[in-house]
Design an enzyme around this catalytic site. Structure first.
Site, short mmCIF file in Angstrom:
data_model
loop_
_atom_site.label_atom_id
_atom_site.label_comp_id
_atom_site.label_asym_id
_atom_site.label_seq_id
_atom_site.Cartn_x
_atom_site.Cartn_y
_atom_site.Cartn_z
N LYS A 1 0.87 -1.18 0.00
CA LYS A 1 0.00 0.00 0.00
C LYS A 1 0.90 1.23 0.00
CE LYS A 1 -3.66 -2.15 2.79
NZ LYS A 1 -4.76 -2.18 1.80
N ARG B 1 -9.23 -12.49 1.84
CA ARG B 1 -9.99 -13.62 1.30
C ARG B 1 -9.17 -14.90 1.33
NH1 ARG B 1 -10.81 -10.36 -4.17
NH2 ARG B 1 -10.55 -8.68 -2.64
N1 BES Z 1 -7.75 -4.60 4.52
C1 BES Z 1 -7.91 -4.15 3.19
C2 BES Z 1 -9.26 -3.46 2.96
C3 BES Z 1 -9.51 -2.17 3.68
C4 BES Z 1 -9.24 -0.95 3.10
C5 BES Z 1 -10.09 -2.19 4.95
C6 BES Z 1 -9.52 0.22 3.78
C7 BES Z 1 -10.36 -1.01 5.62
C8 BES Z 1 -10.09 0.19 5.04
C9 BES Z 1 -7.83 -5.33 2.24
O1 BES Z 1 -6.94 -6.34 2.61
C10 BES Z 1 -7.34 -4.80 0.94
O2 BES Z 1 -6.23 -4.36 0.88
N2 BES Z 1 -8.18 -4.89 -0.10
C11 BES Z 1 -7.84 -4.43 -1.39
C12 BES Z 1 -8.28 -5.47 -2.38
C13 BES Z 1 -7.79 -5.23 -3.78
C14 BES Z 1 -6.29 -5.41 -3.84
C15 BES Z 1 -8.47 -6.22 -4.69
C16 BES Z 1 -8.56 -3.10 -1.62
O3 BES Z 1 -9.71 -2.96 -1.21
O4 BES Z 1 -7.95 -2.22 -2.20
MN MN Z 2 -4.96 -5.97 1.94
#
Ligand code: BES
Ligand code: MN
Ligand code: ZN
Length: 467
Positions: A247, A321
């Protein structure tokens, strides 16, 4: 919070009045012209006798339990600001007494919550006692339940707020063992060899990049083994950096709360145990840390689950997931008839619904029950569809499925991914709580920080099932 029901015997620091705009003339309040009945407006009236705190509620016919929770939370913080130690909330009579007393208690306990254990000077809680007028036993019972649910929500807030360098997967598992020691619930933890033996592919893959090793936590609270089992599955990423698909470009401190789903499961089972609910639940928590390192899982990596499904890890940030799949497979092995998973799964769900609603997917019967439980507790959910056509988005050239969906609809493709790991005969729902996991600013009964979302909806859902 100490709670009693005898205004005769106790003197209190203040009286709290919840005032509706269309009922002002009925309140018998001094300084009536200065009373603000607009929703969210507060005032303090100091007299010779006990001071009165008023909280505006707007129009009386539109008031629901959630409004009362918010008003009570706000009033409680005002009382703390005055450094008063006790309050007599007067039930306003908009709703049944049970509902009002419970809402006020939840709102006041949760509204004065703070996470300041790491501050040099933690502020002491001043408000420690609520005194209600005498009520019948049914109301006292509702208040007892409210106290249990509020404290269980605080448990989840504490866990979620805990910094990531302190709450590692092993620390979470040790905490859960300790917390349920000497209760009717039993806890089992799998680590290392046990995870390998049980082929927990998701946890082993996601956890590869960290020296702080993954854990699988099972909390079992079964009062009648002959009856069906409900599984509550929680995502427990104690920190999600994204891994190699790091990130970037923003403060990712929030990702210490990527275990808020598992905190909700711990809190819900805590409440059910405390309330001595006759039920059969198992909490399944997949805990890991997602970090980039030489040994991390790689984008493009191919993994296989014990049910045969192969997954292309197209993006290491779609890790939730992957670990939830282990827990869902395990829930099948346990023959759970109903399965609810809860996870801070996608930014897409938060984008779509904001901070008050979680997205919910799955079978209508479970979704409807959860929706009712959510409406009653204030842990709101809103149903999303799972169109078959979107399965296309998850196609991988070299695996059965990719861990990210192409294009838009990210919350939906995540749910479709999870569904592949649910048994045919299981009634399943998935709650994506990425939005409501955190409050940005203090409002109502939610101080800024982790909200403890999920505890009350899950506990209420189980309470509503007849087992
Ligand atoms: N934990 C994150 C999702 C999240 C984002 C929770 C902001 C709370 C606040 C999750 O693991 C994630 O990174 N999801 C990605 C998925 C994508 C790579 C398909 C996302 O939502 O960007
Ligand atoms: Mn993630
Ligand atoms: Zn995550």
């Amino acid at each position: 919070m100490k709670i009693s029901f005898d205004t005769e015997k106790h003197s209190v620091s203040c009286v709290v009045r919840f005032v509706a705009a269309d009922k002002l003339s009925t309140y018998n309040l001094p300084f009536l012209h200065d009373v603000h009945a607009k929703k969210g407006e507060t005032a303090i009236f100091r007299m010779d006798a006990t001071p009165i705190v008023t909280v505006g509620m707007g129009t009386s016919t539109k008031i629901c339990a959630e409004d009362l929770r918010n008003a009570a939370g706000q009033a409680a913080r005002l009382i703390e600001h005055e450094e008063w130690s006790s309050a007599n909330p007067v039930l306003p009579g908009f709703l049944p007494q049970e509902a009002e007393a419970a809402a006020v208690v939840e709102g006041m306990i949760l509204g004065t919550y703070r996470f300041d254990r790491y501050k040099a000077q933690p502020t002491l809680q001043s408000l420690t006692e609520l005194v209600f007028a005498e009520v019948d036993k049914a109301v006292e019972k509702a208040v007892h339940k409210a106290v249990v649910l509020a404290n269980a929500t605080i448990l989840a807030r504490d866990l979620s707020n805990e910094p990531p360098n302190i709450l590692r997967p092993s620390v979470l598992s040790e905490f859960v063992i300790e917390h349920f020691k000497d209760t009717q619930a039993s806890v089992t933890v799998f680590a290392e060899d046990e995870l390998v033996k049980r082929q927990m592919t998701g946890l082993l893959t996601v956890g590869k990049g960290s020296t702080h090793r993954p854990r699988f936590i099972e909390i079992r609270y079964v009062t009648d083994p002959k009856k069906p089992l409900i599984a509550l599955v929680g995502k427990g990423l104690t920190f999600d950096s994204g891994g190699i698909s790091l990130k970037s470009g923003r403060d990712i401190s929030d990702m210490r709360m990527d275990m808020a789903g598992s905190a909700a499961v711990v809190g819900a089972i805590d409440a059910l145990v405390q309330l001595q609910t006759p039920c059969n639940v198992v909490g399944l928590i997949a805990a890991a840390e997602n970090l980039p390192d030489a040994s991390s899982m790689l984008p493009g990596e191919l993994i296989q689950y014990p049910n045969g499904v192969t997954v292309q890890v197209a993006n290491t940030d779609a890790e939730g997931r992957l670990v939830l799949a282990d827990a869902l497979i395990y829930a099948q092995q346990l023959k759970a008839t109903k399965v609810v998973d809860i996870a801070t799964l996608t930014g897409a769900a938060a984008q779509a619904l904001g901070f008050r609603y979680a997205a919910i997917f799955g079978e209508d019967s479970v979704v409807n029950d959860l929706r009712n439980a959510g409406d009653n507790t204030g842990d709101y959910v809103w149903p999303f569809p799972m169109p078959q056509e979107y399965e296309e988005k998850l196609k991988s050239v070299y695996a059965d499925v990719s861990n990210i969906g192409k294009g838009s609809g990210g919350a939906i493709t995540a749910a479709l991914f999870l569904r592949r790991f649910v048994g045919e005969s299981q009634a399943w729902a998935h709650v994506d709580m990425a939005g409501p996991m955190e409050a940005e600013s203090t409002e109502g009964y939610r101080p800024a920080g982790a909200t403890g979302y999920g505890v009350r909806i899950l506990a209420q859902y189980v309470l509503d099932q007849d087992v």
